[in-house]
Design an enzyme around this catalytic site. Structure first.
Site, PDB file in Angstrom:
ATOM      1  N   GLU A 230       9.453  -4.011  10.640  1.00 53.57           N
ATOM      2  CA  GLU A 230       9.390  -2.446   9.453  1.00 53.57           C
ATOM      3  C   GLU A 230      10.438  -1.630  11.252  1.00 53.57           C
ATOM      4  O   GLU A 230       9.768  -1.297  11.869  1.00 53.57           O
ATOM      5  CB  GLU A 230       8.488  -1.888   9.202  1.00 53.57           C
TER       6      GLU A 230
ATOM      7  N   ASP B  57       1.124  -1.331  -0.298  1.00 55.20           N
ATOM      8  CA  ASP B  57       0.097  -0.271   0.221  1.00 55.20           C
ATOM      9  C   ASP B  57       0.886   1.145  -0.282  1.00 55.20           C
ATOM     10  O   ASP B  57       0.532   2.103  -0.142  1.00 55.20           O
ATOM     11  CB  ASP B  57      -1.213  -0.137   0.875  1.00 55.20           C
ATOM     12  N   SER B  58       2.381   0.780   0.125  1.00 54.30           N
ATOM     13  CA  SER B  58       2.843   1.872   0.185  1.00 54.30           C
ATOM     14  C   SER B  58       2.642   2.975  -1.847  1.00 54.30           C
ATOM     15  O   SER B  58       3.047   3.708  -1.656  1.00 54.30           O
ATOM     16  CB  SER B  58       4.705   1.849   0.016  1.00 54.30           C
TER      17      SER B  58
ATOM     18  N   LYS C 274      -1.234  -9.650   3.237  1.00 49.83           N
ATOM     19  CA  LYS C 274      -0.214  -8.851   4.168  1.00 49.83           C
ATOM     20  C   LYS C 274      -1.535  -8.128   4.602  1.00 49.83           C
ATOM     21  O   LYS C 274      -1.698  -6.642   4.336  1.00 49.83           O
ATOM     22  CB  LYS C 274       0.879  -8.333   3.740  1.00 49.83           C
TER      23      LYS C 274
ATOM     24  N   ASP D 282      -1.034  -6.072  -0.242  1.00 45.60           N
ATOM     25  CA  ASP D 282      -1.104  -5.539   0.777  1.00 45.60           C
ATOM     26  C   ASP D 282      -2.900  -5.575   1.478  1.00 45.60           C
ATOM     27  O   ASP D 282      -3.692  -4.968   0.479  1.00 45.60           O
ATOM     28  CB  ASP D 282      -0.608  -3.956   1.392  1.00 45.60           C
TER      29      ASP D 282
ATOM     30  N   GLU E  40      -1.450  -4.784   8.735  1.00 48.32           N
ATOM     31  CA  GLU E  40      -0.281  -4.206   9.546  1.00 48.32           C
ATOM     32  C   GLU E  40      -1.133  -5.396  11.061  1.00 48.32           C
ATOM     33  O   GLU E  40      -1.915  -5.250  11.581  1.00 48.32           O
ATOM     34  CB  GLU E  40       0.019  -2.891   9.568  1.00 48.32           C
TER      35      GLU E  40
HETATM   36  O1  KIV Z   1       3.849  -1.372   1.350  1.00 50.58           O
HETATM   37  C1  KIV Z   1       4.338  -1.927   1.834  1.00 50.58           C
HETATM   38  O2  KIV Z   1       5.773  -1.097   0.818  1.00 50.58           O
HETATM   39  C2  KIV Z   1       5.559  -2.258   2.663  1.00 50.58           C
HETATM   40  C3  KIV Z   1       6.534  -2.477   3.059  1.00 50.58           C
HETATM   41  C4  KIV Z   1       7.340  -1.578   3.321  1.00 50.58           C
HETATM   42  C5  KIV Z   1       6.911  -3.482   3.756  1.00 50.58           C
HETATM   43  O3  KIV Z   1       4.700  -2.636   3.728  1.00 50.58           O
END
Ligand code: KIV
Length: 253
Positions: A178, A41-42, A109, A80, A111
């Protein structure tokens, strides 16, 4: 051969992960030989120019996961789960995770640690592999007051280890750690029998992950721990300025 979640075993690393958000970069990073691709989600920050990841929607993630999956990477593809698509209930989490799997992700994934163990368990029981993510959790940036290093005190380190064990017990196949001090990441790594994949957390992990745009020099303000391996921004600037010059000068077409 296509990577499966079962290929990610403790002791089998170091595993190399990177983010990708679209068809061409997924193809290129896969050709470069990464083990895993995270549709992170970056993308909200590096692709859409948002100040953080909170504005990323499930629709964004589905669209970008589909684009990455179309490249048919050999690497494992993890998508994500964006902010507020799994926090509300395990049932919501399952419905939303299923959309990412149907979009082509091999796993999802999310968090958080102990507090989301039930969510992880629900997804894993339904056949959706889950990667955990502890330490700095960008989706909690409003609560933590910024993108701060986690796990600095003994108490925070104990919490990290507790979170990692809870995720492992819930069935997570790997855990992203992280921005925590290297020795804390090392202790987390020692405390669980699933691979830890670190970002800004030193070398004592089972693998590393970086954001593609930091690695290739496309991020305006990359985090201090990210290593820049190339300068794609300069390559784009040079190529496009030459195009501008040639058209203005009547040399092209
Ligand atoms: O969204 C992302 O790119 C991430 C990484 C920083 C692990 O969660």
């Amino acid at each position: 051969m296509k990577r499966r979640v079962t290929d990610f075993k403790k002791g089998g690393g170091p595993y190399v992960w990177i983010t990708a958000y679209d068809y061409p970069t997924a193809r290129l990073v896969d050709e470069a030989g990464v083990d895993g691709i995270l549709v992170g989600d970056s993308l909200g920050m590096v692709m859409l120019g948002l100040p953080n990841t909170l504005g990323v929607t499930l629709r964004d993630m589905v669209r970008h996961t589909e684009a990455v999956a179309r490249a048919k990477p050999k690497a494992l593809v993890v998508a994500d789960m964006p902010f507020m698509t799994y926090e509300t209930s395990p049932k919501d989490a399952l419905r939303n995770a299923a959309k990412l799997i149907k979009a082509g992700a091999d796993a999802v994934k999310l968090e958080g640690g102990l507090e989301y163990a039930l969510v992880v368990e629900k997804l894993v029981k339904a056949g959706i592999p889950v990667m955990g993510h502890i330490g700095l959790n960008p989706q909690r940036v409003l609560a933590t007051g910024g993108f701060r290093m986690a796990g600095k005190t003994e108490e925070q380190k104990r919490k990290l280890i507790q979170d990692a064990k809870a995720l492992r017990d819930a069935g997570a196949f790997a855990i992203v750690v992280e921005f925590v001090p290297p020795e804390a990441a090392g202790e987390v790594t020692q405390s669980v029998d699933v691979p830890t994949i670190c970002i800004g957390a030193g070398p004592h992990c089972d693998g590393q992950i970086l954001v593609l745009h930091d690695v290739i020099g496309l991020t305006e303000r990359p985090p201090s721990f990210a290593k820049k391996y190339g300068d794609v921004a300069e390559a784009i600037r040079t190529a496009v300025s030459q195009y501008v010059r040639e058209v203005k000068a009547g040399q092209y077409p």
